[in-house]
Scaffold this motif. Sequence first.
Motif, PDB file in Angstrom:
ATOM      1  N   THR A   1      46.480  37.923  59.044  1.00  0.00           N
ATOM      2  CA  THR A   1      45.437  36.916  58.853  1.00  0.00           C
ATOM      3  C   THR A   1      44.772  37.239  57.524  1.00  0.00           C
ATOM      4  O   THR A   1      44.717  38.393  57.123  1.00  0.00           O
TER       5      THR A   1
ATOM      6  N   LEU B   1      41.703  34.123  51.998  1.00  0.00           N
ATOM      7  CA  LEU B   1      42.070  33.172  50.946  1.00  0.00           C
ATOM      8  C   LEU B   1      43.541  33.245  50.575  1.00  0.00           C
ATOM      9  O   LEU B   1      44.210  32.246  50.433  1.00  0.00           O
TER      10      LEU B   1
ATOM     11  N   ALA C   1      37.164  42.178  62.537  1.00  0.00           N
ATOM     12  CA  ALA C   1      36.167  41.233  63.035  1.00  0.00           C
ATOM     13  C   ALA C   1      36.687  40.361  64.172  1.00  0.00           C
ATOM     14  O   ALA C   1      35.933  39.590  64.745  1.00  0.00           O
TER      15      ALA C   1
HETATM   16  C1  FMN Z   1      37.727  44.893  53.316  1.00  0.00           C
HETATM   17  C2  FMN Z   1      38.300  43.505  53.362  1.00  0.00           C
HETATM   18  C3  FMN Z   1      39.150  43.079  52.356  1.00  0.00           C
HETATM   19  C4  FMN Z   1      39.698  41.791  52.393  1.00  0.00           C
HETATM   20  N1  FMN Z   1      40.552  41.389  51.407  1.00  0.00           N
HETATM   21  C5  FMN Z   1      41.107  40.162  51.462  1.00  0.00           C
HETATM   22  C6  FMN Z   1      42.029  39.731  50.454  1.00  0.00           C
HETATM   23  O1  FMN Z   1      42.364  40.455  49.523  1.00  0.00           O
HETATM   24  N2  FMN Z   1      42.554  38.484  50.552  1.00  0.00           N
HETATM   25  C7  FMN Z   1      42.206  37.638  51.564  1.00  0.00           C
HETATM   26  O2  FMN Z   1      42.704  36.524  51.598  1.00  0.00           O
HETATM   27  N3  FMN Z   1      41.357  38.023  52.548  1.00  0.00           N
HETATM   28  C8  FMN Z   1      40.795  39.252  52.512  1.00  0.00           C
HETATM   29  N4  FMN Z   1      39.925  39.653  53.499  1.00  0.00           N
HETATM   30  C9  FMN Z   1      39.641  38.749  54.610  1.00  0.00           C
HETATM   31  C10 FMN Z   1      40.460  39.136  55.823  1.00  0.00           C
HETATM   32  O3  FMN Z   1      41.823  39.229  55.511  1.00  0.00           O
HETATM   33  C11 FMN Z   1      40.301  38.098  56.935  1.00  0.00           C
HETATM   34  O4  FMN Z   1      38.958  37.926  57.208  1.00  0.00           O
HETATM   35  C12 FMN Z   1      41.045  38.565  58.181  1.00  0.00           C
HETATM   36  O5  FMN Z   1      41.292  37.451  58.989  1.00  0.00           O
HETATM   37  C13 FMN Z   1      40.238  39.593  58.954  1.00  0.00           C
HETATM   38  O6  FMN Z   1      40.900  39.862  60.158  1.00  0.00           O
HETATM   39  P1  FMN Z   1      40.135  40.524  61.387  1.00  0.00           P
HETATM   40  O7  FMN Z   1      39.051  39.536  61.807  1.00  0.00           O
HETATM   41  O8  FMN Z   1      41.180  40.682  62.419  1.00  0.00           O
HETATM   42  O9  FMN Z   1      39.575  41.799  60.889  1.00  0.00           O
HETATM   43  C14 FMN Z   1      39.377  40.915  53.475  1.00  0.00           C
HETATM   44  C15 FMN Z   1      38.511  41.360  54.486  1.00  0.00           C
HETATM   45  C16 FMN Z   1      37.975  42.637  54.440  1.00  0.00           C
HETATM   46  C17 FMN Z   1      37.062  43.083  55.548  1.00  0.00           C
END
Ligand code: FMN
Length: 254
Positions: free
Chosen positions: A89, A92, A14
């Motif tokens: 990144t 939570l 994203a």
């Molecule tokens: C499929 C999926 C699984 C995720 N699992 C976790 C998780 O286990 N723990 C967490 O803190 N965030 C989780 N997130 C949130 C992402 O780590 C967070 O939004 C991240 O910054 C996304 O990076 P991006 O914008 O570069 O894709 C998840 C996001 C997605 C889409």
Amino acid sequence: MPVKRTLIIYHSGAGSTKTIAEIYHEKLKDLSPDLIPITLPFPYEILGHYDLIVLGFPTYHGEAPHSMVQFVENMPSFEPQKTAFLFTTYGLYPANALYHLGKKLKEKNCVLSFTAGYRAPATDAALLLPPMKPLFRYGKNTVKKLNNHLEHIRKCIVSSQIVEINPRFRLHALLNYPNQYFGKRVTHQLTVDDTLCVQCNRCVHQCILTCWHRGSSSLVPVYDNTHCEYCFKCVHHCPANAIMLSSKTKDAPN
Ligand SMILES: Cc1cc2nc3c(=O)[nH]c(=O)nc-3n(C[C@H](O)[C@H](O)[C@H](O)COP(=O)(O)O)c2cc1C
């Protein structure tokens, strides 16, 4: 002391990881680092041009995404050793994502000198629970953290003083296991609204796991979730908001 040639390389669904990677790039621009997104397959020979690699990825289900793991596993073992910085990144809690990918990098003869986690908007949660979107944002201390980390990276780039670290295994991350277990079992079906799709094929070009293909009977792209890791890059990059999401729980894809 010669300045180390640096590559910042990232995977981002994203855009949060991309944003952090771009900040690294911008703030270190006097040292001329290169910045590229990961592609699969990747032309690994270009890594030979760099002394130092900064690798950024989002945390998915408490781990590094499959695409990122695949990228590191397919990497050749470096000779001589390369210095690596790793950042993630997360929405939570990054659990042991840095620990596991850090270990894999070490197997490729990388000297891991730095790891960092940045709280960022939780993209999955924001898509699944749109009214709660305002709650998902960058951590309050992100700017301060970034400044400290950039200072450290800068020192490593301009000097030869690289201190190897071992990322810590977080025992309390085991409490996150139910989230990891069930999270991986949720699959999503992405559908395209033919009336909105502008047939730009951006989803086809952006997906590094080739989940999108040009349609054979119509010009609207076709989605196959067999290898999808649900990074939602396609959803976020669609200029017409034509890609929609529905979820169900079934056997995990892997
Ligand atoms: C499929 C999926 C699984 C995720 N699992 C976790 C998780 O286990 N723990 C967490 O803190 N965030 C989780 N997130 C949130 C992402 O780590 C967070 O939004 C991240 O910054 C996304 O990076 P991006 O914008 O570069 O894709 C998840 C996001 C997605 C889409």
